[in-house]
Structures are given as structure tokens and as C-alpha cells.
Motif scaffolding. Structure first.
Motif, mmCIF file in Angstrom:
data_model
loop_
_atom_site.group_PDB
_atom_site.id
_atom_site.type_symbol
_atom_site.label_atom_id
_atom_site.label_comp_id
_atom_site.label_asym_id
_atom_site.label_seq_id
_atom_site.Cartn_x
_atom_site.Cartn_y
_atom_site.Cartn_z
ATOM 1 N N THR A 14 0.831 -1.203 0.000
ATOM 2 C CA THR A 14 0.000 0.000 0.000
ATOM 3 C C THR A 14 0.867 1.256 0.000
ATOM 4 O OG1 THR A 14 -1.717 -1.174 1.229
ATOM 5 C CG2 THR A 14 -1.833 1.218 1.243
ATOM 6 N N GLY A 15 1.878 1.263 0.851
ATOM 7 C CA GLY A 15 2.779 2.416 0.934
ATOM 8 C C GLY A 15 3.546 2.652 -0.348
ATOM 9 N N SER A 16 3.936 1.581 -1.022
ATOM 10 C CA SER A 16 4.678 1.742 -2.278
ATOM 11 C C SER A 16 3.784 2.359 -3.347
ATOM 12 C CB SER A 16 5.297 0.419 -2.733
ATOM 13 O OG SER A 16 4.320 -0.560 -2.940
ATOM 14 N N ASP A 26 3.625 6.221 -13.176
ATOM 15 C CA ASP A 26 2.530 5.368 -13.625
ATOM 16 C C ASP A 26 2.642 3.926 -13.146
ATOM 17 O OD1 ASP A 26 4.699 4.824 -15.222
ATOM 18 O OD2 ASP A 26 3.561 4.643 -17.072
ATOM 19 N N SER A 27 3.722 3.584 -12.454
ATOM 20 C CA SER A 27 3.877 2.215 -11.960
ATOM 21 C C SER A 27 4.656 2.224 -10.646
ATOM 22 C CB SER A 27 4.582 1.340 -12.995
ATOM 23 O OG SER A 27 5.819 1.893 -13.333
ATOM 24 N N ILE A 28 4.599 1.092 -9.968
ATOM 25 C CA ILE A 28 5.282 0.925 -8.683
ATOM 26 C C ILE A 28 6.617 0.239 -8.946
ATOM 27 C CG2 ILE A 28 5.166 -0.183 -6.416
ATOM 28 C CD1 ILE A 28 2.057 -0.085 -6.776
ATOM 29 N N THR A 29 7.682 0.854 -8.471
ATOM 30 C CA THR A 29 9.035 0.339 -8.700
ATOM 31 C C THR A 29 9.623 -0.225 -7.408
ATOM 32 O OG1 THR A 29 10.125 2.426 -8.149
ATOM 33 C CG2 THR A 29 9.402 2.148 -10.453
ATOM 34 N N GLU A 30 10.789 -0.835 -7.538
ATOM 35 C CA GLU A 30 11.524 -1.318 -6.358
ATOM 36 C C GLU A 30 11.828 -0.164 -5.403
ATOM 37 O OE1 GLU A 30 14.586 -4.676 -7.595
ATOM 38 O OE2 GLU A 30 14.552 -2.996 -9.015
#
Length: 191
Positions: A14-16, A26-30
């Protein structure tokens, strides 16, 4: 797989997504996964960050991540490989920024969301989630916790692992900080 996530691991996911949204990506990364982990308190991962001094050096970690983004997301290994071929990444970044402005090599632009409020994970971030499952299974754990996500982050070659290693958070150091001397999950690292 998400049904096996502990509450702290779900909070990381959720935090990421929140970090990705705040950054306008536009996306969630490492990187977003790491930043979400750094926000947590009272978890094994938070304990590892504190014991390795990462918590006190969060600004330094964030600066190193920003510099990597500025270099177009090249990891230290990528930069070293290019240097071996006689290519000076810092010089290239400098010249590109002279022409196109600060941060010209950073990925970015306007978010392209397919579903309102939802951001997909990049392939690398999905790889962290998948590796966390292998690490949990390798350790004999029934659930996937934030500690498994952290081990997956430091085990996966790339910018995030490089930045953490530069700050003393290698796979072995993180495992030792969270689980003590033996660990028992060394074989899960390679998976």
C-alpha cells in the motif's frame, strides 16, 4: 500470493503505491517498495534498518536513489561496465542535461493509468514480490512478511540493492540484523 502477506507486508504494498502516486509515476518500482519499508516502525525490517544505521541516513539513501534516477536508472554495475568500455556516464549525463535540462534522463512523464487509482508493479518490483515468496519458503516460514520483502530487495541486483549495499545493508548484513547469526535462508538468496 497476497493472502500469504502479513499486515506489515501489505502495508509495504500500500505504501509503495502511495509513493508512486506522490512521485507522479505510472507504476510501482523497487524504489517505491524500499521507501514504503523505510516509513515503517516496529517491524523486523525497521529494526534491521535501525541497527544498520539506514534509518538515520534515510536522506542519504533518498539522495543516492535520486542520483541513480538522474543517470537514467543505471545501477553501479551498469556504470562500472560502461566505464570498462571507456564510457563516462557522469560526462554523458552532464552533456545531456546541458542541452535538455536537469533530470533529462529520468523516466517520467504523465501517468498512463489503465484503471483509476491502480498502478501496476514494474517487472522488477514484481520480481521482488516473487522472490520474497521463495525466501519465505526457503526459510520455512508460512507467511510473507516485510523481512522477506527486504531480503528480496537486497538480493536482487540493481539500483536499490546497490544503494542499500553502499549504506551497509547487504543481504548478509540484513539477514544477520533480522535473524541473528545463522539465518538459514542463504540458499533462498540465489533463487
Amino acid at each position: 500470493m497476497f493472502e500469504r502477506f502479513t499486515e506489515d507486508a501489505r502495508d509495504v504494498v500500500t505504501g509503495s503505491a502511495e509513493h508512486s502516486e506522490r512521485a507522479g509515476e505510472d507504476s510501482i518500482t523497487e524504489e517505491h517498495v524500499l521507501l514504503a519499508m523505510l516509513d515503517q516502525e516496529g517491524t523486523r525490517a525497521a529494526f534491521a534498518f535501525a541497527s544498520l544505521g539506514i534509518t538515520d541516513r534515510r536522506a542519504s539513501v533518498e539522495h543516492a536513489l535520486a542520483e541513480a534516477r538522474r543517470r537514467g536508472g543505471l545501477s553501479k554495475a551498469d556504470e562500472d561496465a560502461l566505464a570498462g568500455l571507456g564510457i563516462d556516464v557522469a560526462e554523458i549525463v552532464s552533456k545531456v542535461e546541458e542541452v535538455d535540462g536537469q533530470g533529462a534522463l529520468q523516466a517520467g512523464g504523465k501517468p498512463r493509468r489503465w484503471w483509476p487509482g491502480r498502478r501496476p508493479f514494474t517487472a522488477a518490483a514484481k520480481g521482488v514480490l516473487e522472490r520474497s515468496l521463495r525466501i519465505a519458503v526457503g526459510r520455512g516460514d508460512r507467511c510473507i512478511g516485510g523481512e522477506h520483502l527486504l531480503l528480496a530487495l537486497v538480493a536482487r541486483p540493481g539500483v536499490v540493492a546497490d544503494v542499500l549495499a553502499e549504506h551497509g545493508a547487504t543481504y548478509e548484513a540484513v539477514e544477520r540484523a533480522m535473524f541473528g547469526g545463522g539465518g538459514g535462508g542463504g540458499s533462498a538468496k540465489a533463487g
